[in-house]
Design a protein around this motif. Structure first.
Motif, PDB file in Angstrom:
ATOM      1  N   GLY A  88       0.831  -1.200   0.000  1.00  0.00           N
ATOM      2  CA  GLY A  88       0.000   0.000   0.000  1.00  0.00           C
ATOM      3  C   GLY A  88       0.863   1.246   0.000  1.00  0.00           C
ATOM      4  N   SER A  89       0.215   2.401  -0.099  1.00  0.00           N
ATOM      5  CA  SER A  89       0.939   3.669  -0.101  1.00  0.00           C
ATOM      6  C   SER A  89       0.064   4.782   0.454  1.00  0.00           C
ATOM      7  N   PHE A  90       0.744   5.845   0.912  1.00  0.00           N
ATOM      8  CA  PHE A  90       0.075   7.048   1.397  1.00  0.00           C
ATOM      9  C   PHE A  90       0.719   8.251   0.702  1.00  0.00           C
ATOM     10  N   TYR A  91      -0.132   9.175   0.258  1.00  0.00           N
ATOM     11  CA  TYR A  91       0.320  10.309  -0.550  1.00  0.00           C
ATOM     12  C   TYR A  91      -0.312  11.585  -0.014  1.00  0.00           C
ATOM     13  N   GLY A  92       0.472  12.649   0.038  1.00  0.00           N
ATOM     14  CA  GLY A  92      -0.040  13.947   0.444  1.00  0.00           C
ATOM     15  C   GLY A  92       0.464  15.034  -0.484  1.00  0.00           C
TER      16      GLY A  92
END
Length: 265
Positions: A88-92
């Motif tokens: 998974g990944s998290f992006y801002g």
């Protein structure tokens, strides 16, 4: 009730007018509306030497008018004989600059991404969409002029060892990525209602280099996009290399995406 309806109409109008910034393979400097939620279901893959594909489920949230957050989960058979959850990944993304005029604007944003992957091995390309554990940081600038939008980005990626695997990253742990995109609203010719079907055409150039390893590529990715009722969009794209000397999964890859947006949460 009238205030809510007006806010929805204005948001939908903005989504339609600036639809040519909803790039398929890259992100613009602009953000989605504050307190809105977007859900994406995407499939990418290639047909040679055998058919392989990856499915991505992604949620996007407009925290404020300047801050946008993403979370994604990846399922693929790129590194296995059958489909499996791989990470998974998290992006801002934070928009730090905005200059607006009538039917035109110029915007700048910074972004960051972290990802984790349990794949047993990797390719020469550092990719944070299920392939690698690592992080990325960069900057984006987007210019809209009436029905045409131009955008460019540059970023640095750092690969870490994948989760649960003793095999370390082989080759480069560092990469430089760069993109250039243009989008054009082709339909409708005249805007009269937010429930009109919008058609956008895109041409995007995607590049990546592993410094010190003489490994790089430059892809062209044409795309077409349909927006329905200003809340639902369907994307189709195909990327193919202009130049490539890097072992990777993203060569000659199709993309199909369905996205639905909920406004004024």
């Amino acid at each position: 009730m009238k205030t809510i309806l007006l806010a929805f109409c204005l948001t939908a109008w903005a989504c339609t007018v600036f639809g040519q910034e909803l790039y398929v393979n890259t992100e613009p400097a602009s953000n989605m509306a504050a307190h809105s939620l977007g859900i994406r279901l995407e499939n990418q893959g290639y047909f040679k030497p055998t058919f392989k594909n990856r499915t991505t489920l992604e949620a996007m949230y407009g925290a404020t008018g300047k801050l946008m957050l993403h979370g994604a989960a990846y399922l693929s058979d790129f590194y296995a004989a059958k489909q499996r959850f791989e990470g998974g990944s998290f992006y801002g993304k934070y928009r730090f600059f905005s200059q607006d005029t009538v039917q035109a604007h110029f915007r700048g944003a910074v972004f960051g991404k972290v990802s984790f992957s349990s794949n047993p091995y990797t390719t020469q390309e550092i990719a944070l969409e299920g392939d690698n554990t690592g992080w990325q940081g960069g900057v984006i600038f987007t210019k809209l002029i009436h029905k045409i939008a131009f955008s460019g980005s540059a970023s640095y990626l750092r690969a870490l060892d994948n989760v649960g695997n003793s095999l370390p990253v082989m080759g480069s742990r560092d990469a430089i990525a760069y993109t250039a995109s243009v989008g054009m609203l082709v339909l409708p010719k005249n805007y009269t209602s937010y429930n009109q079907v919008n058609v956008n055409l895109y041409a995007e150039v995607l590049g990546k280099t592993n410094p010190g390893y003489r490994q790089s590529y430059l892809d062209i990715a044409p795309a077409v996009q349909f927006i329905f009722n200003s809340v639902c969009r369907v994307d189709f794209s195909y990327r193919t290399p202009l130049y490539n000397n890097m072992q990777r999964n993203s060569v000659n890859m199709y993309l199909v995406r369905l996205e639905y947006n909920f406004f004024n949460l």
